[in-house]
Design a protein around this motif. Structure first.
Motif, PDB file in Angstrom:
ATOM      1  N   ALA A 177       0.756  -1.188   0.037  1.00  0.00           N
ATOM      2  CA  ALA A 177       0.132  -0.135   0.018  1.00  0.00           C
ATOM      3  C   ALA A 177       0.776   1.381   0.005  1.00  0.00           C
ATOM      4  CB  ALA A 177      -0.999  -0.164   1.229  1.00  0.00           C
ATOM      5  N   VAL A 178       0.392   2.275  -0.922  1.00  0.00           N
ATOM      6  CA  VAL A 178       1.209   3.331  -0.843  1.00  0.00           C
ATOM      7  C   VAL A 178       0.442   4.618  -0.187  1.00  0.00           C
ATOM      8  CG1 VAL A 178       2.387   2.543  -2.727  1.00  0.00           C
ATOM      9  CG2 VAL A 178       0.407   3.937  -3.296  1.00  0.00           C
ATOM     10  N   ASN A 179       1.103   5.568   0.522  1.00  0.00           N
ATOM     11  CA  ASN A 179       0.380   6.873   0.961  1.00  0.00           C
ATOM     12  C   ASN A 179       0.557   7.887   0.070  1.00  0.00           C
ATOM     13  OD1 ASN A 179       2.844   7.974   0.930  1.00  0.00           O
ATOM     14  ND2 ASN A 179       3.147   7.745   3.416  1.00  0.00           N
ATOM     15  N   ILE A 180       0.054   9.094   0.351  1.00  0.00           N
ATOM     16  CA  ILE A 180      -0.010  10.194  -0.724  1.00  0.00           C
ATOM     17  C   ILE A 180       1.465  10.585  -1.142  1.00  0.00           C
ATOM     18  CG2 ILE A 180      -2.139  11.003   0.156  1.00  0.00           C
ATOM     19  CD1 ILE A 180      -0.844  13.258   1.519  1.00  0.00           C
ATOM     20  N   ALA A 181       2.282  10.195  -0.441  1.00  0.00           N
ATOM     21  CA  ALA A 181       3.793  10.443  -0.680  1.00  0.00           C
ATOM     22  C   ALA A 181       4.608   9.357  -1.484  1.00  0.00           C
ATOM     23  CB  ALA A 181       4.763  10.999   0.411  1.00  0.00           C
TER      24      ALA A 181
END
Length: 500
Positions: free
Chosen positions: A433-437
């Motif tokens: 999973a990736v965050n907004i960065a």
């Protein structure tokens, strides 16, 4: 005549030496000359009674050695006459020993210990120092704290207005009796001053709130019978007695308060917390059961910061409370409505009155789901497993407003047990999973020098080692930038095998 007494200064204070029938009776140390004079006068009155002298002309230290009349009642004089001198001296010493560490005065010490002979003599002396001690406690507060009914009756007879006086924290003698769960003492004080049942201390607590804090149903019943509205009276923080009973985990008191004021089950404090939020935060499963039985809908209620009771229980790691609340409201594991309204990281989500489970909660961008809260708290495997069991599969990888999932938070703090449980439940999706960065949990582990978390993540999803964030950095590049020398070397060995 003036009894033979000596008052000598010592390193600890003033030492009284009273000579009676050839015997030296020491009492001390005392902190003030006033208190030393009172000890001398009590012993002088006793010696006069033993010698068969009249009390109409007794030379007293508090009167600078001049003759004075002691208005001691006949029954009080008889009680003092019957008390052996050695026993009286021992009681005086007990009063002194109690007074010094508590910062109270001789009269307060006699009241708290219930030494009524000493108390009666002191009350007859005009300079008996009947005022408050260093904590603002009157002799009646002291007697009420110990449940000394005879002493309380003497003090109320001497000064009925003492029942209305407050200590330095705004507490009346009735509030003191309620705090010590002393029903008989509370009954005496209620009879003397019924209006004090509604008196507020500095926190805005009534005696009923104090009794609720201690779970004393008998005192609660007595107080609400005199002032029924106090069952629903809120404090300065908006806490009703039911909030307090739930917080302290007193199911019997909670049940009584629900019957006395049913509407308080849905009453919010100034942070939007219901009584069931308080019960969840203290793992008070008995109180939770009673509250949900009377107001089932509160299991899914949000605070003003978006926390449901399940969020609170998860943040604290209270497994039993989590299971009970998840069963009562299965949908409350989802991210709360505040998540969709607040985005800036650093907004204050924790209650401002200091009830935050830990400092991390105040740094989160939104009120997270139960799984994320449990992970961020660094809960044990049991806690995280319980949270995951209450979470639908589609919400295992739920993210906050900045895209942080439970796996991100676990990786950041190196909570390997929590991370392992989330990865087992969420699989590749949780690991990548990736965050907004653009940061994956592996990037976060690398940036924070968490090699054990990194090892778990690359074992679960080897492809995560080649992922790049929005700054085109791989986890290995992040590890090389991290200021953790030992962890960086270890991380390099873990990640270099997968970074091609």
């Amino acid at each position: 005549m003036l009894a033979q007494v000596e008052v000598r200064p010592t390193a600890q204070g003033l030492q009284v030496a009273f000579y009676n029938a050839g015997r030296r009776i020491p009492v001390g140390p005392l902190l003030t000359t006033e208190e030393a004079d009172l000890v001398c006068d009590v012993l002088t009155v006793k010696a006069a009674l033993d010698a068969g002298q009249t009390l109409r002309s007794v030379r007293l230290s508090t009167r600078r050695g001049s003759a004075a009349s002691i208005g001691l009642q006949e029954d009080a004089a008889k009680d003092l006459r019957d008390l052996p001198m050695r026993q009286l001296a021992a009681q005086l010493q007990d009063c002194v020993d109690l007074a010094e560490p508590l910062g109270c005065r001789l009269l307060q010490g006699a009241a708290r210990l219930g030494h009524c002979c000493i108390l009666q003599v002191l009350l007859t002396l005009a300079s008996a120092a009947a005022g408050p001690d260093s904590a603002g406690r009157t002799p009646l507060h002291a007697a009420a704290a110990a449940g000394e009914l005879a002493a309380m009756q003497l003090l109320l007879a001497a000064a009925p207005a003492a029942a209305l006086m407050k200590d330095s924290e705004g507490c009346t003698p009735l509030g003191t009796a309620a705090g010590y769960c002393l029903g008989a003492a509370a009954q005496v004080l209620l009879a003397a001053a019924p209006g004090t049942a509604a008196a507020l201390d500095d926190r805005g607590w009534t005696p009923a709130a104090v009794a609720a804090s201690n779970g004393h149903v008998g005192v609660l019943r007595m107080l609400t019978a005199v002032a029924s509205h106090t069952a629903a009276r809120a404090s300065r923080a908006g806490w009703t007695p039911l909030h307090i009973a739930a917080l302290k985990g007193h199911p019997a008191a909670a049940a009584f308060l629900l019957s006395a004021a049913p509407a308080t089950a849905t009453r919010r404090d100034f942070d939007g917390w219901l009584p069931v939020h308080f019960a969840a935060g203290s793992n008070a499963v008995g109180a939770i059961g009673i509250l949900l039985e009377r107001a089932a809908a509160t299991a899914a209620a949000n605070s003003y910061y978006g926390e449901t009771p399940l969020h609170i229980a998860a943040a604290k790691g209270h497994v039993e409370a989590m299971r009970m609340l998840a069963a009562a409201a299965p949908d409350t594991d989802r991210i709360s409505w505040m998540e969709r309204l607040h985005s800036p990281r650093g907004c204050c989500l924790a209650p401002p009155l200091g009830r935050s489970p830990n400092a991390d909660l105040a740094e989160r961008p939104g009120a997270l789901g139960a799984v994320l809260l449990a992970v961020c708290e660094g809960g044990s495997a049991e806690v995280v497993s319980a949270a995951l069991a209450a979470t639908p599969p589609e919400d295992i990888c739920a993210a906050d407003m900045e895209g942080w999932t439970g796996a991100h938070f676990a990786a950041q703090h190196g909570h390997t047990e929590a991370l392992s449980a989330v990865l087992q439940a969420g699989g590749d999706a949780a690991a990548t999973a990736v965050n907004i960065a653009g940061l994956t949990p592996l990037h976060v582990a690398a940036l924070n020098g968490q090699p054990a978390a990194a090892a778990l993540l690359v074992a679960a999803a080897p492809q995560a080692a080649q992922a790049v964030d929005f700054n085109r950095r791989t986890p290995l590049a992040c590890a090389l930038q991290a200021p953790h020398s030992f962890a960086t070397r270890l991380m390099w060995h873990i990640l270099a095998r997968f970074d091609s």
